[in-house]
Design an enzyme around this catalytic site. Sequence first.
Site, PDB file in Angstrom:
ATOM      1  N   HIS A 263     -28.533  85.840 -17.448  1.00 57.61           N
ATOM      2  CA  HIS A 263     -29.215  87.160 -17.821  1.00 57.61           C
ATOM      3  C   HIS A 263     -28.018  88.101 -18.280  1.00 57.61           C
ATOM      4  O   HIS A 263     -28.420  89.161 -18.967  1.00 57.61           O
ATOM      5  CB  HIS A 263     -29.988  87.570 -16.658  1.00 57.61           C
ATOM      6  CG  HIS A 263     -30.606  88.971 -17.111  1.00 57.61           C
ATOM      7  ND1 HIS A 263     -31.366  89.254 -18.061  1.00 57.61           N
ATOM      8  CD2 HIS A 263     -30.582  90.197 -16.709  1.00 57.61           C
ATOM      9  CE1 HIS A 263     -31.946  90.257 -18.160  1.00 57.61           C
ATOM     10  NE2 HIS A 263     -31.425  91.075 -17.197  1.00 57.61           N
ATOM     11  N   CYS A 264     -26.646  87.982 -17.757  1.00 58.18           N
ATOM     12  CA  CYS A 264     -25.781  89.093 -17.770  1.00 58.18           C
ATOM     13  C   CYS A 264     -24.859  89.210 -19.116  1.00 58.18           C
ATOM     14  O   CYS A 264     -25.026  89.815 -20.058  1.00 58.18           O
ATOM     15  CB  CYS A 264     -24.842  89.075 -16.698  1.00 58.18           C
ATOM     16  SG  CYS A 264     -25.816  89.598 -15.223  1.00 58.18           S
ATOM     17  N   ILE A 265     -24.023  88.010 -19.240  1.00 59.78           N
ATOM     18  CA  ILE A 265     -22.951  87.791 -20.118  1.00 59.78           C
ATOM     19  C   ILE A 265     -23.645  87.847 -21.738  1.00 59.78           C
ATOM     20  O   ILE A 265     -23.151  88.620 -22.546  1.00 59.78           O
ATOM     21  CB  ILE A 265     -21.852  86.861 -19.940  1.00 59.78           C
ATOM     22  CG1 ILE A 265     -21.539  86.920 -18.481  1.00 59.78           C
ATOM     23  CG2 ILE A 265     -20.879  86.804 -20.793  1.00 59.78           C
ATOM     24  CD1 ILE A 265     -20.740  85.607 -18.088  1.00 59.78           C
TER      25      ILE A 265
END
Length: 433
Positions: A263-265
């Site tokens: 979900h982040c990078i």
Amino acid sequence: MLSREAHAGVIGLGYVGLPLAMTVARNGFRVTGFDIDAAKIVSLEAGRSYIEAVPDAVVAAETAAGRFRSTTDFAGLADCDVIVICVPTPLTRHRDPDLSFVTRTTQAIAERLRPGQLIVLESTTYPGTTDDVVKPILERTGLASGADFFLGFSPEREDPGNRDFETSTIPKVVAGDGPDASRLMQAFYGAVVRTLVPVSSNGTAEAVKLTENIFRAVNIALVNELKVVYEAMGIDVWEVIEAAKTKPFGYMPFYPGPGLGGHCIPIDPFYLTWKSREYELPTRFIELAGEINSAMPKHVVTRLAEALDIHSGKALSRSKVLVIGLAYKKNVPDTRESPSLKLIELIEERGGATCYFDPHVPEIPPTREYGAFRGRRSVMLDEETVKGVDAVLISTDHDSVDYESLARWAPLIVDTRNVFHRKGVSAPHIVKA
């Protein structure tokens, strides 16, 4: 908070919210978890966790002790002294920030807001969201931040599958809207985590999270680009990295792969590129990194097609490919933004057939981008299955896979994770990509 008498509410019981809720409960607070997914509530009420980082025994123990309960009824927010927002912040189809989950959640809080409450946003977002989006919604009630209620931001730092750290042992960045909110943030999180990192403003705390993930995205893009260049030169980028990291200073190893997941990078950098437009400032490094990383699945499929042509004389359009690993990283069931899904789509767009094996993902869950894949199930990883395909594509290198047997059975292997070299297995039919 110091006496643990404060009642905490956690909105969003996913990969961030549930571990946080359990950590807060284990430290003596009474916690209510809120989620719109009724299936999660049923599971938690039965003492069953749906996240590997949170054992069933922990959920059962905190529920039995009366420190944790979960519900879909947001009316209970009125009883909470601290409310932590842990909802998704995805991108739209045009790669712009989608704050709809944050705004709807904040509106639900505003309907029950009362004096004295501490409201915390943990969802990753662009600098200014807490003060410019969340705060105005709450203040439309007539209550004022810093006087009637208190507002803070603390970025989540969860790392699914990492056995070395958990919520309580990861240093926690905290900030608040004014000195009183900052003190309350430190009092609350200081009671549940070992190390606090106070910063001067909510915007700074929001920027910390983006900086962490942009750093990773840019460096992964760099090694992905080097991989393509070195491939053309006949040089193994993995060997280069292993040698380079022996330098005890001035170098940090990053590794190439089939694309970015989680979900982040893949998402967070675009929050900053979007916000920077407001200041008419380009973010060329970040946008270029996004382009390179987004192109990796296509590069892998091209390498797969070339390998099939060389090793079997068979076109990808007439081939069946077994994809190993659907999760975005090894040893977890998390498929968010997984490049494996994109690889399957690209192979099938070129006329190939696919199946997948993942011991952590027995069935493809529903996604916005790949709804047609929903319900496909993992195949058995046995000799019959492997010999029945034309190629095996290693997308995620789960530790539980029997790579030695896979090397014996498969007619062709395309390895995007260098796992066979790490296992000491080499053969002409194993190709790196």
